[in-house]
Design a protein around this motif. Structure first.
Motif: not given
Ligand SMILES: NC(=O)c1ccc[n+]([C@@H]2O[C@H](COP(=O)([O-])OP(=O)(O)OC[C@H]3O[C@@H](n4cnc5c(N)ncnc54)[C@H](OP(=O)(O)O)[C@@H]3O)[C@@H](O)[C@H]2O)c1
Length: 323
Positions: A34-37, A39-41
């Motif tokens: 599930c994604s807010s997008s 297309t991405r999903a």
């Molecule tokens: N455990 C670990 O090692 C670890 C590592 C990194 C991050 N994290 C945690 O995980 C969470 C997410 O981090 P992240 O590094 O994955 O952040 P990110 O790459 O910035 O993605 C965050 C969210 O942005 C949305 N998004 C909006 N536009 C996007 C695009 N063009 N491409 C991709 N995603 C887009 C996605 O949600 P939608 O698909 O719903 O739009 C996605 O879940 C944070 O809370 C962070 O603390 C944990």
């Protein structure tokens, strides 16, 4: 062995890494995303062979054979998504920080307990073999009583004000993103400190670029740092009365840990990974908990998560970081 069927919400960077590791494990499967997008999903579902994709969490949560959801959205969305999953009776593994503050985490924990649904924070380092080895050496009194912990986590993140790391409305800053790891190390080895001190430098977007923390315990101190402004060594060093332990860089995901007697190296344990990044340990643990019908991990408990967020809140109060 029951197959555990997973869904993922929030399809950014970490979702890809997590799912790649999940797919190396037997007895579990990615079935929905599930994604807010939409297309991405769809693209994500195609890439990893999930049979269902949607831009509506409510739609995903009613899939009849869905067992667990991994919440990988930005920090600020964790609380709402976790509550929605738990309300429909779906088990949750929620990314760190579990939520934005202790009040939100308390609500999540209360919902999990009242619904009797499994909930765990994705504190993957707790399940790393190197951390388990560290705890084992300490329990076996190999370094004596811990006197000091030094842990850092720093990387230079490009200044992109709209992106998650620098964006205050998305819960940006070093502390919640990576400062949580040095705090975790101190907590998991020494428990709750008696006193916390902290200073931070702020970016022009109003989040902490770098935070330096000191924790005081009855018989030990911890020096903990995080920064998104520079690459730092990322070492976890634990000093005891008769020896020390080095979790090699980057310590939070380390495959190598060394034991020293005074200054003399005596043993290094290696836990190499070939195909995976280390998320498989926490995933296997959750699979195991769900097969046993547990509602909480016995290893990284909900009380642990409540303590960790209380420490993050405590540091935020000291540095004046509010969201
Ligand atoms: N455990 C670990 O090692 C670890 C590592 C990194 C991050 N994290 C945690 O995980 C969470 C997410 O981090 P992240 O590094 O994955 O952040 P990110 O790459 O910035 O993605 C965050 C969210 O942005 C949305 N998004 C909006 N536009 C996007 C695009 N063009 N491409 C991709 N995603 C887009 C996605 O949600 P939608 O698909 O719903 O739009 C996605 O879940 C944070 O809370 C962070 O603390 C944990």
């Amino acid at each position: 062995m029951k197959t555990i069927n997973w869904g993922v919400v929030g399809l950014g960077g970490i979702a890809h890494k997590f799912v790649a590791d999940l797919q190396t494990l037997a007895g579990c499967k990615l079935i929905a995303v599930c994604s807010s997008s939409a297309t991405r999903a769809e693209a994500f579902a195609n890439q990893y062979g999930a049979s269902f994709f949607t831009d509506s969490l409510a739609e995903m949560l009613v899939i009849s054979d869905l067992d667990a959801v991994y919440v990988a959205a930005e920090h600020v969305r964790h609380h709402e998504i976790v509550l929605q999953c738990l309300a429909t009776g779906i088990a949750v593994l929620g990314e760190k920080p579990f939520a934005m503050n202790a009040a939100q985490v308390a609500e999540m924990v209360e919902m999990a307990r009242s619904k009797k649904v499994f909930l765990m924070e994705a504190l993957w380092t707790r399940f790393m073999p190197t951390l388990l080895q560290t705890k084992e050496w300490i329990a076996a009194n190999k370094i004596g009583a811990i006197k000091a912990i030094h842990a850092d986590f720093g990387f230079k993140a490009d200044f992109l004000p709209e992106k998650r790391l620098y964006n205050k409305t998305l819960g940006g800053g070093a502390l919640l993103d990576i400062g949580i790891y040095p705090i975790f190390l101190s907590y998991v080895l020494l428990g709750m400190p008696q006193q916390i001190e902290a200073v931070a430098s702020f970016t022009e977007t109003g989040v902490d670029g770098a935070t330096t923390m000191s924790f005081l315990y009855e018989n030990a101190t911890a020096a903990l740092t995080c920064t998104i402004l520079a690459n730092t060594r990322c070492e976890g060093l634990i000093y005891g009365e008769i020896g020390s332990i080095e979790l090699h860089s980057r310590w939070h995901e380390s495959t190598e840990v060394s034991l020293f007697e005074n200054d003399k190296p005596v043993e290094t344990m290696r836990f190499p990974r070939e195909e995976t990044r280390g998320y498989e340990y926490e995933i296997a643990h959750v699979n195991d908990c769900l097969r046993k019908n547990l509602t909480e991990s016995p290893i990284w408990t909900l009380a642990d998560s409540e303590n960790l967020i209380a420490l993050l809140d405590g540091v935020r109060t000291k540095i004046g970081l509010t969201y």
